[in-house]
Design a protein around this motif. Structure first.
Motif, PDB file in Angstrom:
ATOM      1  N   PRO A   1      14.651 -18.338   2.854  1.00 37.37           N
ATOM      2  CA  PRO A   1      14.228 -18.684   4.353  1.00 37.37           C
ATOM      3  C   PRO A   1      14.540 -17.518   5.135  1.00 37.37           C
ATOM      4  O   PRO A   1      13.510 -17.123   6.186  1.00 37.37           O
ATOM      5  CB  PRO A   1      15.136 -19.676   4.831  1.00 37.37           C
ATOM      6  N   ILE A   2      15.161 -16.447   4.806  1.00 35.18           N
ATOM      7  CA  ILE A   2      15.369 -15.209   5.762  1.00 35.18           C
ATOM      8  C   ILE A   2      14.179 -14.507   5.404  1.00 35.18           C
ATOM      9  O   ILE A   2      13.663 -13.951   6.326  1.00 35.18           O
ATOM     10  CB  ILE A   2      16.807 -14.437   5.341  1.00 35.18           C
ATOM     11  N   PHE A   3      13.774 -14.460   4.235  1.00 30.45           N
ATOM     12  CA  PHE A   3      12.467 -13.528   3.932  1.00 30.45           C
ATOM     13  C   PHE A   3      11.626 -14.039   4.747  1.00 30.45           C
ATOM     14  O   PHE A   3      10.619 -13.262   5.205  1.00 30.45           O
ATOM     15  CB  PHE A   3      12.128 -13.594   2.350  1.00 30.45           C
ATOM     16  N   GLU A   4      11.276 -15.394   4.605  1.00 29.15           N
ATOM     17  CA  GLU A   4       9.990 -15.907   5.319  1.00 29.15           C
ATOM     18  C   GLU A   4       9.969 -15.501   6.855  1.00 29.15           C
ATOM     19  O   GLU A   4       9.003 -15.343   7.490  1.00 29.15           O
ATOM     20  CB  GLU A   4      10.106 -17.396   5.212  1.00 29.15           C
ATOM     21  N   ARG A   5      11.296 -15.559   7.437  1.00 30.09           N
ATOM     22  CA  ARG A   5      11.295 -15.473   8.991  1.00 30.09           C
ATOM     23  C   ARG A   5      11.158 -13.731   9.243  1.00 30.09           C
ATOM     24  O   ARG A   5      10.493 -13.557  10.389  1.00 30.09           O
ATOM     25  CB  ARG A   5      12.630 -15.765   9.389  1.00 30.09           C
ATOM     26  N   LEU A   6      11.690 -12.917   8.405  1.00 28.40           N
ATOM     27  CA  LEU A   6      11.251 -11.446   8.687  1.00 28.40           C
ATOM     28  C   LEU A   6      10.005 -11.283   8.346  1.00 28.40           C
ATOM     29  O   LEU A   6       9.356 -10.393   9.081  1.00 28.40           O
ATOM     30  CB  LEU A   6      11.980 -10.653   7.446  1.00 28.40           C
ATOM     31  N   ILE A   7       9.099 -12.052   7.496  1.00 26.97           N
ATOM     32  CA  ILE A   7       7.767 -11.776   7.391  1.00 26.97           C
ATOM     33  C   ILE A   7       6.957 -12.251   8.586  1.00 26.97           C
ATOM     34  O   ILE A   7       6.087 -11.745   9.066  1.00 26.97           O
ATOM     35  CB  ILE A   7       7.337 -12.351   6.055  1.00 26.97           C
TER      36      ILE A   7
END
Length: 520
Positions: free
Chosen positions: A76-82
């Motif tokens: 989920p953190i990865f998705e928000r960073l992208i």
């Protein structure tokens, strides 16, 4: 490679850095609290794009090496960073920078025009991060969402100016292909950042992306590019007469800009990334380079020597170079534990570490030195990202990520696929030889959340059992659960859902009948 580091688990400081990355990723669109540096716009090395990308890289390294069975923490953190790196505020600088006018390309400005597409021409200092983040996501989590048509679309429209809406649609494959052909057209010297400026540093993230693409889709783009890249640079060399990495190459004249002033960020950033595919070369030159950069302090602390900022066109340059942060990240990649400890000791002593909403960071400080002449400068890129990156990385972390892919059964193994926002997860590793999922969790009291931990890919292995610190918690099968303690456990679909009570802080193990039969 991950087994020893995975079983060690994360300490309080490492958990704090991950929590800070998570907190920054959760900010509302165009809210950049704690992230703005002292430079104008988003043009320099402390820009939002670099902070977002290297948070993602740090998470990738941590997932791969330290918490391999915890995709639910990182995904989920990865998705928000992208999501954030696609925002116009991150890439709109290119509309102006694309027109040239710097000392490196002013003579060519007549050939340039305003570019709205942030990945169409040059600007590898942005495009490669979008490419590599999307492909890292696919590789790490087995999720192809960014391979869908238009999944990486750059959009801009303003009610007040600019005319019609601008939209440039890509996905992980079309963007990867686009960057690859730019690399080919350059003769494999690399894609420019600012017009006419080919930096060694900025082409390394694209190579990481090529490698992830090969691992996902097959092929050997990364091998082709690195082989050809090496050959193309032989005429110029990577390192200057003083033993330090070249800064850049002018595309039109092929003139090399050497790192005459021994700027730490040049060596450290280049070395940290180049190590992933050219390890022997980087390690061979590291001792001499790092010796020139380090400055001894009291009680084992280490700082850095930084040259005076030059004047350009009669102006003093005001940018975030992030020298200290990059040297610390480089030491972590080199496995130079003594230097890493010394630099982190300096940061903890003189750079005012702070905790906010459970996250650890080093606040921005524009003061270069204190009254005693000790370095105190902290840029957001260093304080938010690079010092945490260094603490989370392992020796040759990027090299192992690049060269030692997940095993073929990784995505079939039990794993923690979701956690509540109030859960700290300090260990998560599946041992296939013993069929055990080891994990350590703590439910925080200072963060809102539902206290849940979701475990997938376990129920198909037969009857299972959960114990925490040696005490039986629950056991069951794919259809039912017998609870033996105060912890709520239920079957939800194909997953086991654990409800951690307030104050829960334990090391836990889940085993299955299939694992026990295998051991017998």
């Amino acid at each position: 490679m991950n087994a020893p580091y995975a079983m060690e688990g994360l300490d309080r400081l490492q958990l704090g850095h991950i929590r800070h990355f998570d907190n920054l990723s959760r900010q509302l669109p165009n809210q950049w609290q704690l992230m703005k540096g002292k430079g104008y716009g988003q043009e320099d090395f402390g820009g939002f794009r670099f902070q977002l990308a290297y948070m993602a890289y740090a998470l990738a390294l941590t997932h791969r090496h330290r918490l391999p069975a915890a995709p639910g923490l990182f995904k989920p953190i990865f998705e928000r960073l992208i999501d954030k790196i696609l925002l116009p505020e991150v890439w709109m600088y290119w509309r102006d920078v694309s027109r040239g006018g710097s000392i490196f390309n002013a003579h060519l400005s007549g050939d340039y025009q305003e570019e709205w597409n942030p990945v169409g021409r040059d600007n590898i200092m942005y495009s490669a991060y979008v490419q590599s983040m999307a492909l890292l996501y696919h590789y790490l989590f087995g999720d192809d969402r960014y391979a869908q048509s238009g999944a990486l679309t750059f959009r801009f429209w303003s009610y007040f100016w600019g005319g019609e809406a601008k939209s440039f649609a890509y996905d992980e494959n079309s963007l990867n292909d686009h960057i690859y052909w730019q690399m080919v057209q350059s003769g494999y010297l690399g894609v420019a950042c600012e017009p006419n400026c080919i930096f060694q540093i900025c082409n390394q993230p694209a190579i990481l992306g090529f490698r992830m693409h090969d691992l996902i889709h097959g092929g050997s783009i990364a091998a082709e590019v690195t082989r050809s890249y090496e050959q193309a640079w032989k005429d110029f060399g990577r390192i200057g007469d003083n033993g330090h990495y070249h800064v850049m190459l002018a595309r039109d004249t092929r003139a090399v800009r050497q790192n005459i002033g021994k700027a730490p960020w040049v060596d450290a950033w280049t070395g940290a990334l180049l190590n992933m595919w050219n390890r022997d070369f980087v390690h061979a030159h590291y001792p001499r380079q790092i010796r020139d950069l380090l400055k001894a302090g009291a009680d084992g602390a280490l700082s850095i020597n930084v040259p005076a900022r030059p004047e350009v066109m009669g102006q003093r340059i005001v940018t975030d170079d992030c020298d200290f942060g990059w040297v610390t990240a480089w030491a972590s990649e080199m496995g130079d534990d003594e230097t890493l400890r010394g630099l982190l000791a300096h940061a903890d002593r003189y750079m005012a570490p702070a905790w906010l909403d459970g996250g650890l960071y080093y606040p921005r400080n524009d003061g270069v030195e204190n009254a005693d002449g000790i370095r105190t400068l902290v840029e957001p890129m260093s304080g938010n990202v690079l010092l945490g990156y260094a603490r989370l990385n392992i020796p040759d972390g990027l090299w192992h990520l690049y060269n030692e892919p997940w095993g073929t059964t990784h995505f079939e193994e039990p794993a923690i696929v979701a956690i509540g926002a109030d859960i700290d997860l300090s260990r998560a590793v599946f041992d296939p030889a013993r069929g055990r999922l080891d994990f350590a969790i703590e439910r925080r009291t200072d963060v809102a959340g539902d206290g849940t931990v979701r475990i997938a890919r376990l129920l198909g292995r037969g009857p299972w059992a959960l114990s925490c610190d040696g005490a039986n918690i629950a056991q069951g099968s794919a259809a039912d659960v017998q609870i033996a303690g105060a912890v709520g456990v239920e079957i939800e679909g194909d997953d086991v859902l654990i409800h951690c009570p307030e104050g829960f802080a334990h090391s836990c193990v889940m085993t299955s009948a299939a694992a026990e039969a295998h051991l017998r």
